[in-house]
Design an enzyme around this catalytic site. Structure first.
Site, PDB file in Angstrom:
ATOM      1  CB  SER A 151      -0.900   0.015   1.239  1.00  0.00           C
ATOM      2  OG  SER A 151      -1.586   1.247   1.369  1.00  0.00           O
ATOM      3  CE1 TYR A 201      -3.757  -2.114   5.550  1.00  0.00           C
ATOM      4  CE2 TYR A 201      -3.109   0.071   4.793  1.00  0.00           C
ATOM      5  CZ  TYR A 201      -3.529  -1.224   4.519  1.00  0.00           C
ATOM      6  OH  TYR A 201      -3.721  -1.610   3.210  1.00  0.00           O
TER       7      TYR A 201
END
Length: 245
Positions: A137, A150
């Site tokens: 990501s 995250y």
């Protein structure tokens, strides 16, 4: 080509499976929710006339990973491409107060990925060919106040993939890191995201499939996220810590 997609119930994974099936590739789908996966497999089988194989896979059940992969090879045959598409965004504020949430985020996005990729990499190294694709990501490029737990897990995954890519280069095995920006999926449905920055699973899937066929190393998707993150990484820390995003 024979492809295994882990985390196949995600919207991106389903869109990627469609791209592959359109070109006649054989696909094995795996996910934790086997009931939903069976429904997806049946739907794809009807639409594309392919015998879609599927199986149960739990990213955080590390002890089951070796057996899972052995069963894939037994039922599906040699694998050319493995796609790691599972993930868990979680709640950053909750993760700071409840370690079980932080642990779930890290285990799903980082430890679970490393566990199964290690097994797949060993198989492909011995075979002398293959491609590993893992969805990281843009969140891993720099820690943001709203999702740094995250982001830290994805940063770890990105670094792991970079090292693995260097190790596997001379072994005939490709390792592709996919860095999506914001994608319109259930994972992001509660986030306040400007529409111009929100992409679709289909757009991301097309970029992933193109990267596989071209043998890319690192792919930002959509492409403009490479430039966005270039700017984000260049912001001095004394300014960045004051930004609300």
């Amino acid at each position: 080509m024979k492809v295994v997609i882990l985390g196949a119930n995600s919207f991106i994974a389903r869109a990627l499976a469609v791209e592959m099936l359109k070109e006649g590739w054989d696909v094995f789908l795996a996910s934790r929710n086997i009931e939903e996966l069976e429904r997806v497999a049946k739907d794809l089988r009807l639409k594309y006339g392919k015998d879609i194989k599927f199986g149960e896979f739990d990213a955080t059940d590390y002890e089951s990973h070796k057996g899972f992969w052995d069963n894939v090879l037994k039922d599906f045959g040699d694998v050319d491409v493995a796609v790691i598409s599972f993930g868990y965004l979680g709640n950053n504020d909750k993760a700071l107060k409840d370690f079980s949430e932080a642990r779930k985020i890290v285990e799903t996005n980082y430890l679970g990925a490393i566990s199964i990729i290690n097994i797949i990499a060993d198989y492909m190294e011995r075979r002398g060919k293959g491609t590993i694709v893992a969805i990281s990501s843009v969140a891993g490029d720099r820690g943001r106040a709203k999702n740094f737990v995250y982001g830290s897990a994805k940063a770890g995954l990105t670094q792991y993939l970079s090292g693995l890519r260097a190790k596997m280069f001379k072994k005939g095995v490709g390792v592709i890191t996919i860095k999506p920006g914001f994608v319109d999926t259930p994972m992001t449905k509660d986030l306040d995201i400007p529409k111009p920055l929100l992409s679709t699973p289909e757009r991301v899937a097309k970029d992933i499939f193109k990267a596989i066929k071209r043998g890319k190393d690192v792919v930002y998707t959509p492409y403009y996220w490479r430039f966005i993150m270039l700017v984000v990484r260049a912001i001095p820390e004394w300014i960045f810590k004051r930004l609300e995003f």
